[in-house]
Write a protein that holds these residues in place. Sequence first.
Motif, PDB file in Angstrom:
ATOM      1  N   PHE A 109      37.087  47.238  42.031  1.00  0.00           N
ATOM      2  CA  PHE A 109      36.931  48.645  41.653  1.00  0.00           C
ATOM      3  C   PHE A 109      36.903  48.702  40.124  1.00  0.00           C
ATOM      4  O   PHE A 109      37.927  48.900  39.469  1.00  0.00           O
ATOM      5  N   THR A 110      35.720  48.506  39.564  1.00  0.00           N
ATOM      6  CA  THR A 110      35.597  48.382  38.107  1.00  0.00           C
ATOM      7  C   THR A 110      35.185  49.672  37.420  1.00  0.00           C
ATOM      8  O   THR A 110      35.499  49.871  36.251  1.00  0.00           O
ATOM      9  N   GLY A 111      34.482  50.537  38.120  1.00  0.00           N
ATOM     10  CA  GLY A 111      34.107  51.821  37.537  1.00  0.00           C
ATOM     11  C   GLY A 111      34.552  52.964  38.412  1.00  0.00           C
ATOM     12  O   GLY A 111      34.162  54.119  38.194  1.00  0.00           O
ATOM     13  N   ASN A 112      35.360  52.630  39.403  1.00  0.00           N
ATOM     14  CA  ASN A 112      35.754  53.640  40.385  1.00  0.00           C
ATOM     15  C   ASN A 112      37.196  53.461  40.851  1.00  0.00           C
ATOM     16  O   ASN A 112      37.571  53.929  41.924  1.00  0.00           O
ATOM     17  N   HIS A 113      38.018  52.762  40.056  1.00  0.00           N
ATOM     18  CA  HIS A 113      39.419  52.591  40.454  1.00  0.00           C
ATOM     19  C   HIS A 113      40.202  53.865  40.162  1.00  0.00           C
ATOM     20  O   HIS A 113      39.794  54.700  39.344  1.00  0.00           O
ATOM     21  N   SER A 114      41.337  53.994  40.834  1.00  0.00           N
ATOM     22  CA  SER A 114      42.222  55.113  40.532  1.00  0.00           C
ATOM     23  C   SER A 114      42.895  54.838  39.189  1.00  0.00           C
ATOM     24  O   SER A 114      43.505  53.785  39.009  1.00  0.00           O
ATOM     25  N   ALA A 164      52.059  55.704  36.895  1.00  0.00           N
ATOM     26  CA  ALA A 164      51.793  54.546  36.040  1.00  0.00           C
ATOM     27  C   ALA A 164      50.298  54.292  35.962  1.00  0.00           C
ATOM     28  O   ALA A 164      49.545  54.586  36.896  1.00  0.00           O
ATOM     29  N   GLU A 165      49.878  53.721  34.861  1.00  0.00           N
ATOM     30  CA  GLU A 165      48.462  53.436  34.658  1.00  0.00           C
ATOM     31  C   GLU A 165      48.042  52.206  35.457  1.00  0.00           C
ATOM     32  O   GLU A 165      48.775  51.224  35.547  1.00  0.00           O
ATOM     33  N   LEU A 166      46.855  52.281  36.049  1.00  0.00           N
ATOM     34  CA  LEU A 166      46.264  51.146  36.751  1.00  0.00           C
ATOM     35  C   LEU A 166      45.134  50.562  35.921  1.00  0.00           C
ATOM     36  O   LEU A 166      44.333  51.299  35.345  1.00  0.00           O
ATOM     37  N   GLN A 167      45.061  49.233  35.896  1.00  0.00           N
ATOM     38  CA  GLN A 167      43.949  48.560  35.244  1.00  0.00           C
ATOM     39  C   GLN A 167      42.787  48.433  36.226  1.00  0.00           C
ATOM     40  O   GLN A 167      42.994  48.389  37.443  1.00  0.00           O
ATOM     41  N   PRO A 168      41.559  48.368  35.736  1.00  0.00           N
ATOM     42  CA  PRO A 168      40.400  48.251  36.626  1.00  0.00           C
ATOM     43  C   PRO A 168      40.355  46.897  37.323  1.00  0.00           C
ATOM     44  O   PRO A 168      41.134  45.991  37.011  1.00  0.00           O
ATOM     45  N   GLY A 169      39.417  46.759  38.262  1.00  0.00           N
ATOM     46  CA  GLY A 169      39.400  45.615  39.152  1.00  0.00           C
ATOM     47  C   GLY A 169      38.718  44.366  38.666  1.00  0.00           C
ATOM     48  O   GLY A 169      38.188  43.597  39.483  1.00  0.00           O
ATOM     49  N   PHE A 170      38.703  44.110  37.362  1.00  0.00           N
ATOM     50  CA  PHE A 170      38.189  42.838  36.857  1.00  0.00           C
ATOM     51  C   PHE A 170      39.205  41.738  37.154  1.00  0.00           C
ATOM     52  O   PHE A 170      40.416  41.986  37.212  1.00  0.00           O
ATOM     53  N   SER A 171      38.748  40.517  37.317  1.00  0.00           N
ATOM     54  CA  SER A 171      39.605  39.436  37.796  1.00  0.00           C
ATOM     55  C   SER A 171      40.813  39.178  36.905  1.00  0.00           C
ATOM     56  O   SER A 171      41.866  38.761  37.383  1.00  0.00           O
ATOM     57  N   HIS A 172      40.700  39.434  35.611  1.00  0.00           N
ATOM     58  CA  HIS A 172      41.800  39.119  34.698  1.00  0.00           C
ATOM     59  C   HIS A 172      42.870  40.205  34.649  1.00  0.00           C
ATOM     60  O   HIS A 172      43.937  39.993  34.060  1.00  0.00           O
ATOM     61  N   HIS A 194      46.114  59.210  41.381  1.00  0.00           N
ATOM     62  CA  HIS A 194      46.019  60.338  40.451  1.00  0.00           C
ATOM     63  C   HIS A 194      44.726  60.227  39.651  1.00  0.00           C
ATOM     64  O   HIS A 194      44.646  59.439  38.715  1.00  0.00           O
ATOM     65  N   PRO A 195      43.678  60.997  39.965  1.00  0.00           N
ATOM     66  CA  PRO A 195      43.644  61.931  41.099  1.00  0.00           C
ATOM     67  C   PRO A 195      42.934  61.355  42.327  1.00  0.00           C
ATOM     68  O   PRO A 195      43.164  61.802  43.443  1.00  0.00           O
ATOM     69  N   ASP A 196      42.038  60.382  42.141  1.00  0.00           N
ATOM     70  CA  ASP A 196      41.225  59.849  43.235  1.00  0.00           C
ATOM     71  C   ASP A 196      40.760  58.453  42.839  1.00  0.00           C
ATOM     72  O   ASP A 196      41.199  57.900  41.835  1.00  0.00           O
ATOM     73  N   GLY A 197      39.867  57.854  43.637  1.00  0.00           N
ATOM     74  CA  GLY A 197      39.313  56.555  43.275  1.00  0.00           C
ATOM     75  C   GLY A 197      39.567  55.496  44.318  1.00  0.00           C
ATOM     76  O   GLY A 197      39.632  55.792  45.518  1.00  0.00           O
ATOM     77  N   GLY A 198      39.718  54.244  43.844  1.00  0.00           N
ATOM     78  CA  GLY A 198      39.831  53.127  44.769  1.00  0.00           C
ATOM     79  C   GLY A 198      40.954  52.163  44.435  1.00  0.00           C
ATOM     80  O   GLY A 198      41.262  51.917  43.268  1.00  0.00           O
ATOM     81  N   ILE A 199      41.571  51.620  45.492  1.00  0.00           N
ATOM     82  CA  ILE A 199      42.587  50.566  45.407  1.00  0.00           C
ATOM     83  C   ILE A 199      42.268  49.557  46.501  1.00  0.00           C
ATOM     84  O   ILE A 199      42.015  49.938  47.650  1.00  0.00           O
ATOM     85  N   SER A 200      42.289  48.273  46.172  1.00  0.00           N
ATOM     86  CA  SER A 200      41.927  47.247  47.150  1.00  0.00           C
ATOM     87  C   SER A 200      43.062  46.905  48.108  1.00  0.00           C
ATOM     88  O   SER A 200      42.881  46.871  49.324  1.00  0.00           O
ATOM     89  N   ARG A 201      44.235  46.595  47.564  1.00  0.00           N
ATOM     90  CA  ARG A 201      45.360  46.161  48.384  1.00  0.00           C
ATOM     91  C   ARG A 201      46.660  46.720  47.819  1.00  0.00           C
ATOM     92  O   ARG A 201      46.802  46.904  46.603  1.00  0.00           O
ATOM     93  N   LEU A 202      47.619  46.937  48.715  1.00  0.00           N
ATOM     94  CA  LEU A 202      48.984  47.276  48.324  1.00  0.00           C
ATOM     95  C   LEU A 202      49.903  46.208  48.894  1.00  0.00           C
ATOM     96  O   LEU A 202      49.990  46.038  50.108  1.00  0.00           O
TER      97      LEU A 202
END
Length: 407
Positions: A109-114, A164-172, A194-202
């Motif tokens: 999720f590189t341009g669409n992560h939460s 808390a802030e989430l980083q985008p889904g790049f491998s690093h 917050h507010p929407d977007g994507g998360i791969s795994r919890l």
Amino acid sequence: MRANASHSSSLASRTQRPLSSGCTCDALWTEVSLLFFQVIFATDEWFAPAANLLKREQPVFVASAFTEFGKWMDGWETRRKRTPGHDWCIVALGVPGLIHGFDVDTSFFTGNHSPHVSIQAACLDTPPTFSLKGDRTGMAASDTQLTAVAKLHSEAWPELLKEAELQPGFSHCCNNYYSVSVTQRVTHLRLNMHPDGGISRLRVYGVGQRDWSDISPNQDVDLLALTNGGVCLGYSDAHFGHPRNMIGLGRGLNMADGWETARRLDRPKHLEEDEHGVLRVPGWEWAVFRLGHPGVIRSVELDTDHFKGNFPDSCSVEVCSLTAGEEAQSRSTGWHSGEWQILLPPKKLRADHHHVFHEASLCLRPPVSHVRLVIRPDGGVSRLRLIGRLAPTSPASTNPERPASKL
């Protein structure tokens, strides 16, 4: 001869999970979200269903994969929100217990992560009766589902992780680790985007904790099971698989879902047997566990399922009873201290076989709190079950990681 190097609270880096910059997760913590982890509610699942959060497999990306609702993603992705509020879901933990950390994975999720996340928690005495079924891609919560989930008042649950802030889904940077301090049992989580977007795994890390009040003193129970609070405290080698896998539910999925060591370099050039058919070898491997509750072990079950060309030649089980202070001392010495006593003498093992050793095979002892599985010379074990009955506990012997209070 290679020494039996120990790994206790400071395990090899490959088994540790960083929870924030400059710190690592305690090695005895277990991923409590894997077993029967279930998403029971989600506000929106337009691009990808929230059930993907619980997948065991690592996320994947398929550039050419699209659905009628848009780009297929291996995670949970909501539509671009155009109404007040934010998206969230409710998850039931596979193993209720004490939570110490999270990994919120945004892989691909590189341009669409939460951009931000928060997590709330509760210990529900009565589990909700509603759940999500089938492929929910392209769907959102119905009025009926919203009415049902409102009865949980999840918006008022205590916060384990503040926004808390989430980083985008790049491998690093896709693995967002958060350390939390919780001293009360948790059964359900509310994951807020917050507010929407994507998360791969919890991924949820902690120690299982069972309510033992419903178990009678004469009832047999697996004292070591992950779901009952069993914990791996140390081991000699875990080259191919961690010994904590042995206390998981059910039978192992494959060899990766068990404990497997490297081949010992000190094994003889020519192997010989003793009078009992057990190989004469100079070295061995071991794993130490704390039982979920002190008890009297009445039978030992050891499963070498899937280990057909790499099972141990033999095994034995040792036991002892430790207070919290004595456990800490033993861990600090790499488990070279302590008065271990034999529960199960060395027994020959078979490939891909469910071994059961009943009372007649055991050297029965008083109630114990800790066990050490020894395998010779090396190899893999899928599951270990220690069936027994509860022993009364005193305040002095109660481990501080097992508080009786609920969240």
